[in-house]
Design an enzyme around this catalytic site. Structure first.
Site, PDB file in Angstrom:
ATOM      1  N   ASN A  10      -6.626  -5.250  -0.460  1.00 36.64           N
ATOM      2  CA  ASN A  10      -6.354  -6.350   0.470  1.00 36.64           C
ATOM      3  C   ASN A  10      -5.062  -7.022   0.020  1.00 36.64           C
ATOM      4  OD1 ASN A  10      -6.291  -8.635   2.044  1.00 36.64           O
ATOM      5  ND2 ASN A  10      -8.108  -9.592   1.111  1.00 36.64           N
ATOM      6  N   TRP A  11      -3.994  -6.737   0.749  1.00 32.61           N
ATOM      7  CA  TRP A  11      -2.682  -7.259   0.338  1.00 32.61           C
ATOM      8  C   TRP A  11      -2.530  -8.741   0.673  1.00 32.61           C
ATOM      9  CZ3 TRP A  11       1.422  -2.970   1.961  1.00 32.61           C
ATOM     10  CH2 TRP A  11       1.148  -1.794   1.251  1.00 32.61           C
ATOM     11  N   LYS A  12      -3.448  -9.272   1.454  1.00 27.64           N
ATOM     12  CA  LYS A  12      -3.377 -10.680   1.879  1.00 27.64           C
ATOM     13  C   LYS A  12      -1.987 -10.975   2.492  1.00 27.64           C
ATOM     14  CE  LYS A  12      -6.731 -11.819  -1.632  1.00 27.64           C
ATOM     15  NZ  LYS A  12      -7.382 -12.875  -2.396  1.00 27.64           N
ATOM     16  N   HIS A 100     -13.628 -12.835   5.303  1.00 30.57           N
ATOM     17  CA  HIS A 100     -13.146 -13.063   3.932  1.00 30.57           C
ATOM     18  C   HIS A 100     -13.279 -14.557   3.618  1.00 30.57           C
ATOM     19  CE1 HIS A 100     -10.522 -13.338   0.463  1.00 30.57           C
ATOM     20  NE2 HIS A 100     -10.646 -12.022   0.340  1.00 30.57           N
ATOM     21  N   GLU A 102     -11.402 -16.556   2.236  1.00 32.51           N
ATOM     22  CA  GLU A 102     -10.207 -17.354   2.533  1.00 32.51           C
ATOM     23  C   GLU A 102     -10.159 -17.695   4.022  1.00 32.51           C
ATOM     24  OE1 GLU A 102      -7.411 -14.700   0.677  1.00 32.51           O
ATOM     25  OE2 GLU A 102      -8.240 -15.234  -1.270  1.00 32.51           O
ATOM     26  N   GLU A 182     -18.161 -10.635  -2.538  1.00 33.21           N
ATOM     27  CA  GLU A 182     -17.041 -11.253  -3.241  1.00 33.21           C
ATOM     28  C   GLU A 182     -17.404 -12.693  -3.610  1.00 33.21           C
ATOM     29  OE1 GLU A 182     -13.149  -9.066  -2.141  1.00 33.21           O
ATOM     30  OE2 GLU A 182     -13.414 -10.737  -0.770  1.00 33.21           O
ATOM     31  N   GLY A 188      -9.285 -14.015  -7.251  1.00 37.34           N
ATOM     32  CA  GLY A 188      -7.964 -14.489  -7.660  1.00 37.34           C
ATOM     33  C   GLY A 188      -7.991 -15.387  -8.881  1.00 37.34           C
ATOM     34  N   SER A 228     -11.369 -10.221  -8.695  1.00 39.53           N
ATOM     35  CA  SER A 228     -10.651  -9.930  -9.943  1.00 39.53           C
ATOM     36  C   SER A 228     -10.998  -8.558 -10.510  1.00 39.53           C
ATOM     37  CB  SER A 228     -10.893 -11.034 -10.977  1.00 39.53           C
ATOM     38  OG  SER A 228     -10.409 -12.276 -10.488  1.00 39.53           O
ATOM     39  N   GLY A 249      -7.775  -7.512  -4.432  1.00 43.90           N
ATOM     40  CA  GLY A 249      -6.622  -8.296  -3.997  1.00 43.90           C
ATOM     41  C   GLY A 249      -5.439  -8.067  -4.912  1.00 43.90           C
ATOM     42  N   GLY A 250      -5.325  -8.907  -5.930  1.00 47.78           N
ATOM     43  CA  GLY A 250      -4.157  -8.899  -6.808  1.00 47.78           C
ATOM     44  C   GLY A 250      -3.763  -7.526  -7.328  1.00 47.78           C
TER      45      GLY A 250
HETATM   46  C1  PEP Z   1     -10.003 -10.476  -2.428  1.00 43.80           C
HETATM   47  O1  PEP Z   1      -9.440 -11.472  -2.035  1.00 43.80           O
HETATM   48  O2  PEP Z   1     -10.553  -9.732  -1.619  1.00 43.80           O
HETATM   49  C2  PEP Z   1     -10.010 -10.233  -3.859  1.00 43.80           C
HETATM   50  C3  PEP Z   1     -11.015  -9.595  -4.359  1.00 43.80           C
HETATM   51  O3  PEP Z   1      -8.958 -10.728  -4.598  1.00 43.80           O
HETATM   52  P1  PEP Z   1      -8.692 -10.518  -6.177  1.00 43.80           P
HETATM   53  O4  PEP Z   1      -8.939  -9.059  -6.480  1.00 43.80           O
HETATM   54  O5  PEP Z   1      -7.297 -10.925  -6.385  1.00 43.80           O
HETATM   55  O6  PEP Z   1      -9.685 -11.399  -6.879  1.00 43.80           O
END
Ligand code: PEP
Length: 266
Positions: A10-12, A100, A102, A182, A188, A228, A249-250
């Site tokens: 997920n590049w957000k 999600h 967010e 999640e 994050g 994470s 994500g990251g």
């Molecule tokens: C996400 O937002 O879907 C996610 C899991 O982010 P991160 O891996 O950065 O925690």
């Protein structure tokens, strides 16, 4: 049953057009298409980058799926700023992330909205990666499982077992609805759920899916962990019996790390 794992990035809201193309190309250059015999791979760039990213993968004949980070349930019309299922299909998306944390937190997306999006995706022949997860305060109060399982029920409310279990994406490919667990406190933050915490919740989610759709369908549906996930913790997380991959994500913004996460599923 042995479920095929899925590794999803997920590049957000990251990467300009040029950066997105470079990232996709770097992933492609370091990707062996035979890996997808044993792991499904999905990249979810911002909507504006879906087409160029898919062009990179298709040009290189890489069987890497692309998906959206969000979708609206109406097919077209006066909905400024939104993107519809037919539009996603047109650029060869197989799915969209929905719900999600967010989007729920910053944009007010409700369980009902998530359910409408799931229905629209299903009717359009795409699958949903439906995100669920509790805040730290809900966990600390001891209500995490009840909260998360209620989100699962709401996301897939009204679906028949065959709809949850068999969403036809293309003539030769039948894909199923997906849940991504999640925990909000792990997204994050660098703070991952322990493998035991993640497994316990994913097992509870599967029990909920079994209650909704029957044990056989629940056994076939994939549940991802997100929060994470990185090259240091992926193996322990994937070793859990009810974790069928990751939503990342990251770590998905670095081609080498994302490729390593994919390889951890092999
Ligand atoms: C996400 O937002 O879907 C996610 C899991 O982010 P991160 O891996 O950065 O925690």
């Amino acid at each position: 049953m042995a479920r095929k794992p899925l590794m999803a990035g997920n590049w957000k809201m990251n990467n300009t057009y040029a950066e997105a193309v470079v990232l996709a190309q770097t992933i492609s250059n370091n990707f062996d298409k035979h890996w997808t015999d044993s792991v499904d791979v999905l990249v979810c760039p911002p909507s504006i980058d879906l087409k160029p990213v898919n062009t990179v993968f298709e040009f290189d004949h890489q069987p890497i799926q692309i998906g959206a980070q969000n979708v609206y349930w109406e097919p077209k019309g006066a909905f400024t700023g939104e993107v519809s299922v037919p539009m996603l299909k047109d650029v060869h998306c197989t799915c969209s992330i929905v719900g999600h944390s967010e989007r729920r937190g910053y944009f007010g997306e409700t369980n009902e909205d998530v359910n409408r999006k799931v229905r629209a995706l299903l009717d359009g022949g795409l699958y949903a990666v439906a995100c669920v997860g509790e805040s730290l305060s809900v966990r600390d109060e001891g209500g995490a499982e009840e909260f998360v399982c209620a989100q699962v029920r709401a996301a897939f409310a009204g679906l028949e077992p065959e709809e949850a279990g068999k969403c036809v994406v293309a003539e030769d490919k039948i894909r199923k609805m997906i849940i991504a667990y999640e925990p909000i406190w792990a997204i994050g933050t660098g703070r991952t759920a322990t493998p035991e915490q993640a497994q316990d919740m994913c097992a509870a989610i599967r029990t909920t899916l079994a209650d909704m759709f029957g044990a056989e369908t629940a056994d076939e549906m994939r549940i991802l962990y997100g929060g994470s996930m990185n090259v240091g913790n992926v193996e322990q997380l994937l070793a859990q019996p009810d974790i069928d991959g990751g939503l990342v994500g990251g770590a998905s913004l670095k081609a080498d790390q994302f490729v390593q996460l994919v390889k951890a599923c092999l």
